[in-house]
Design a protein around this motif. Structure first.
Motif, PDB file in Angstrom:
ATOM      1  N   ALA A  41      -3.105 -23.294  13.467  1.00 48.82           N
ATOM      2  CA  ALA A  41      -2.390 -24.705  14.216  1.00 48.82           C
ATOM      3  C   ALA A  41      -1.009 -25.021  13.619  1.00 48.82           C
ATOM      4  CB  ALA A  41      -3.449 -25.943  13.967  1.00 48.82           C
ATOM      5  N   LYS A  42      -0.775 -24.976  12.375  1.00 43.93           N
ATOM      6  CA  LYS A  42       0.259 -25.044  11.625  1.00 43.93           C
ATOM      7  C   LYS A  42       1.501 -24.236  12.341  1.00 43.93           C
ATOM      8  CE  LYS A  42       1.696 -27.819   9.690  1.00 43.93           C
ATOM      9  NZ  LYS A  42       2.227 -29.053   9.808  1.00 43.93           N
ATOM     10  N   LEU A  43       1.078 -22.845  12.588  1.00 41.78           N
ATOM     11  CA  LEU A  43       2.198 -21.906  13.090  1.00 41.78           C
ATOM     12  C   LEU A  43       2.355 -22.231  14.661  1.00 41.78           C
ATOM     13  CD1 LEU A  43       1.041 -18.512  11.092  1.00 41.78           C
ATOM     14  CD2 LEU A  43       3.019 -20.038  10.745  1.00 41.78           C
ATOM     15  N   THR A  44       1.336 -22.629  15.106  1.00 41.77           N
ATOM     16  CA  THR A  44       1.682 -22.966  16.723  1.00 41.77           C
ATOM     17  C   THR A  44       2.407 -24.273  16.837  1.00 41.77           C
ATOM     18  OG1 THR A  44      -0.772 -22.409  17.102  1.00 41.77           O
ATOM     19  CG2 THR A  44       0.546 -23.828  18.698  1.00 41.77           C
ATOM     20  N   GLU A 101      -6.866 -32.634  14.346  1.00 42.42           N
ATOM     21  CA  GLU A 101      -5.722 -33.262  13.694  1.00 42.42           C
ATOM     22  C   GLU A 101      -4.541 -32.746  14.469  1.00 42.42           C
ATOM     23  OE1 GLU A 101      -3.283 -32.437   9.518  1.00 42.42           O
ATOM     24  OE2 GLU A 101      -5.448 -32.098   9.534  1.00 42.42           O
ATOM     25  N   ALA A 102      -4.629 -31.546  15.084  1.00 41.27           N
ATOM     26  CA  ALA A 102      -3.559 -30.759  15.687  1.00 41.27           C
ATOM     27  C   ALA A 102      -3.362 -31.536  16.922  1.00 41.27           C
ATOM     28  CB  ALA A 102      -3.690 -29.300  15.790  1.00 41.27           C
ATOM     29  N   ARG A 103      -4.342 -31.512  17.621  1.00 45.50           N
ATOM     30  CA  ARG A 103      -4.485 -32.262  18.911  1.00 45.50           C
ATOM     31  C   ARG A 103      -3.972 -33.810  18.965  1.00 45.50           C
ATOM     32  NH1 ARG A 103      -6.873 -30.111  23.167  1.00 45.50           N
ATOM     33  NH2 ARG A 103      -7.687 -31.927  23.996  1.00 45.50           N
ATOM     34  N   SER A 104      -4.117 -34.405  17.657  1.00 39.73           N
ATOM     35  CA  SER A 104      -3.644 -36.011  17.640  1.00 39.73           C
ATOM     36  C   SER A 104      -2.267 -35.698  17.612  1.00 39.73           C
ATOM     37  CB  SER A 104      -4.414 -36.598  16.583  1.00 39.73           C
ATOM     38  OG  SER A 104      -3.891 -35.811  15.142  1.00 39.73           O
ATOM     39  N   LYS A 105      -1.593 -34.892  16.899  1.00 37.42           N
ATOM     40  CA  LYS A 105      -0.203 -34.683  16.983  1.00 37.42           C
ATOM     41  C   LYS A 105       0.565 -34.185  18.008  1.00 37.42           C
ATOM     42  CE  LYS A 105       1.127 -33.011  12.781  1.00 37.42           C
ATOM     43  NZ  LYS A 105       1.221 -32.034  11.722  1.00 37.42           N
ATOM     44  N   GLY A 106      -0.156 -33.860  18.956  1.00 41.45           N
ATOM     45  CA  GLY A 106       0.411 -33.348  20.171  1.00 41.45           C
ATOM     46  C   GLY A 106       0.600 -31.894  20.176  1.00 41.45           C
ATOM     47  N   ILE A 107       0.045 -31.253  19.364  1.00 38.15           N
ATOM     48  CA  ILE A 107       0.137 -29.700  19.299  1.00 38.15           C
ATOM     49  C   ILE A 107      -0.924 -29.168  20.390  1.00 38.15           C
ATOM     50  CG2 ILE A 107       0.030 -27.816  17.673  1.00 38.15           C
ATOM     51  CD1 ILE A 107       0.172 -29.519  15.610  1.00 38.15           C
ATOM     52  N   ASP A 108      -0.456 -28.186  21.215  1.00 38.23           N
ATOM     53  CA  ASP A 108      -1.337 -27.543  22.228  1.00 38.23           C
ATOM     54  C   ASP A 108      -2.183 -26.615  21.926  1.00 38.23           C
ATOM     55  OD1 ASP A 108      -2.130 -26.932  24.816  1.00 38.23           O
ATOM     56  OD2 ASP A 108      -0.355 -26.220  25.594  1.00 38.23           O
ATOM     57  N   VAL A 109      -3.333 -26.996  21.269  1.00 36.39           N
ATOM     58  CA  VAL A 109      -4.433 -26.451  20.710  1.00 36.39           C
ATOM     59  C   VAL A 109      -5.794 -26.861  21.333  1.00 36.39           C
ATOM     60  CG1 VAL A 109      -5.844 -25.907  18.735  1.00 36.39           C
ATOM     61  CG2 VAL A 109      -3.573 -26.602  18.313  1.00 36.39           C
TER      62      VAL A 109
END
Length: 472
Positions: free
Chosen positions: A225-228, A251-259
């Motif tokens: 997720a961090k690399l994404t 956690e990633a989705r809450s930050k707006g990361i497309d996971v």
């Protein structure tokens, strides 16, 4: 040939209503009540649900692994899928380092052509990134219609790619419009733990789970997720099995990361104790990630309900207990990883999910069909019941009860991972592009009728290209 389905209850990811469906030229031609038209066949659904055909985004058919090959190929595997209400599968095309990607794609076409009874497509494994691979990828997406790539973070010295390869794959996928999928486990740590276990004489199947703890899945998921995030790309985490991984996705989705996250039926209803079965029976339940402690099941169900997990794949990867799983009788690392899940994927989710109030009926459709169609470039051709969509329709009896067993399943493998489990809800008839594959619980399909699907790029929707005719 025109067909008319009457007296059914149409269910999509967003709607539920009573209407009839007119089928013509492989498509849904009209939806309405009392459709006045001449047809060749009238199908009385008798109050059953009419569901869009399931899309299984995670299968391994005719796949070499651990010195053997999966028992179910594109014929027997897709027959089992059809009986379970699935009308499209997306299989994983494995590649070899140092060889052109087009060679792997050809090999998978050779495995599937003239065998599949339902439509299918491929994800492409990326095991290395170099100038040759980068030069092939645009054509693979644009011409081959393969718009999803799989990177393994596990299986050291077999499939595992390094972080640099994952990073560059994510970076390239962002530019080209592909979705990157990851098997998220820390392969280096697993390699150390398995060697340590064997050195201590711990060879039984349960050690497959004990050497792949949930923390290792969580760590790899968070790293992916961090690399994404760093590449501003898009990620799909396959077979999420535990709270540790789910928390990283949330956690990633809450930050707006497309996971995005996928789980599988086995993680929803089976637990780690199955690997402790005596007489080597635990080997039947060896797959990766492994089964977890029972408390993880509730976490996964809640994530499906809340939308933190969006799809369910089968991770179909069947090996006979006798002759294949038995390769690891004296060493759990030699047990071929995988199990037979494709046929019971939808029934288990309906019975344990909808019937027990864990998810809604509309969520069931979204999780088993619509969301995968949207993520993998098939919507609205697949994944819904709408005018112009392919007539992939499941006539589903919500009340029928059955007991899952290898004696009655339609796969070639010699055991069923859900043996003895009672479920409510079952497909009665299944149509693929308007033709019956299963009719009144009998197989009437034909090998080779299923066709390869070229898929749109990530985020692009396909046009239906047909006039809307909804007559209510």
């Amino acid at each position: 040939m025109k067909k008319l389905i009457i007296n059914g209850k149409i269910v999509t990811a967003t709607d539920y209503y009573k209407a009839d469906i007119l089928i013509e030229n492989e498509k849904i031609a009209a939806i309405g009540k009392k459709l006045n038209t001449d047809v060749d066949e009238v199908i009385d659904a008798k109050g059953a649900y009419l569901l869009p055909g399931g899309i299984d985004p995670h299968t391994h058919l005719d796949m070499p692994f651990g010195g053997t090959v999966t028992k179910d190929d594109f014929e027997t595997g897709t027959i089992g899928a059809a009986f379970g209400g699935t009308t499209t599968v997306i299989d994983f095309c494995l590649t070899n380092k140092g060889e052109p990607l087009k060679n792997a794609i050809k090999a998978w076409h050779d495995k599937s052509v003239d065998k599949a009874v339902i439509d299918y497509s491929f994800h492409l494994m990326i095991g290395e990134i170099n100038d040759e691979v980068l030069s092939e990828l645009p054509s693979i997406i644009d011409n081959e219609g393969i718009s999803s790539f799989k990177v393994f973070m596990a299986y050291k010295n077999v499939f595992q790619a390094d972080d640099g390869t994952l990073y560059r794959t994510l970076e390239t996928a962002k530019k080209l419009g592909a979705l990157v999928m990851v098997h998220a486990e820390n392969g280096d740590v697993i390699d150390y733990l398995t060697k340590k276990a064997l050195a201590e004489g711990k060879t039984e199947p349960i050690y497959h789970a004990l050497t792949r703890p949930p923390e290792i899945e969580g760590e790899a998921t968070g790293r992916a997720a961090k690399l994404t995030e760093l590449t501003n790309s898009q990620l799909y985490v396959v077979h999420v099995s535990c709270q540790d991984a789910l928390e990283k996705i949330a956690e990633a989705r809450s930050k707006g990361i497309d996971v995005w996250g996928e789980t599988c039926p086995q993680y929803l209803v089976l637990d780690k104790t199955y690997l402790e079965k005596p007489n080597f029976e635990g080997a039947k339940y060896v797959w990766s990630p492994p089964l977890r402690d029972k408390h993880h099941q509730d976490v996964l169900w809640k994530a499906l309900k809340s939308g933190e997990l969006q799809t369910i794949g089968s991770d179909q990867c069947s090996f006979d207990f006798d002759g294949q799983k038995s390769l690891g009788k004296s060493d759990f690392t030699k047990i071929p990883n995988g199990g037979p899940m494709i046929e019971d994927r939808m029934s288990i989710l309906f019975s344990e999910g909808v019937k027990k109030g864990r998810i809604t009926l509309n969520q069931f459709v979204d999780i088993t069909s619509t969301r995968a169609a949207k993520l993998f470039g098939l919507f609205p051709k697949k994944g819904t019941i709408a005018v112009g969509s392919d007539a992939d329709i499941v006539i589903f009896d919500q009340n029928v009860e059955r007991t899952i067993s290898a004696k009655t399943h339609h796969l070639a493998v010699d055991y069923n991972a859900f043996e003895g489990m009672k479920v409510t809800g079952e497909p009665i008839s299944v149509l693929s592009k308007g033709e019956f594959v299963v009719k009144n619980k009998a197989f009437v399909g034909k090998a080779g009728k299923g066709k390869f699907l070229k898929r749109a790029k990530y985020g692009e929707q396909l046009d239906i290209n047909q006039e809307v005719k909804i007559l209510m």
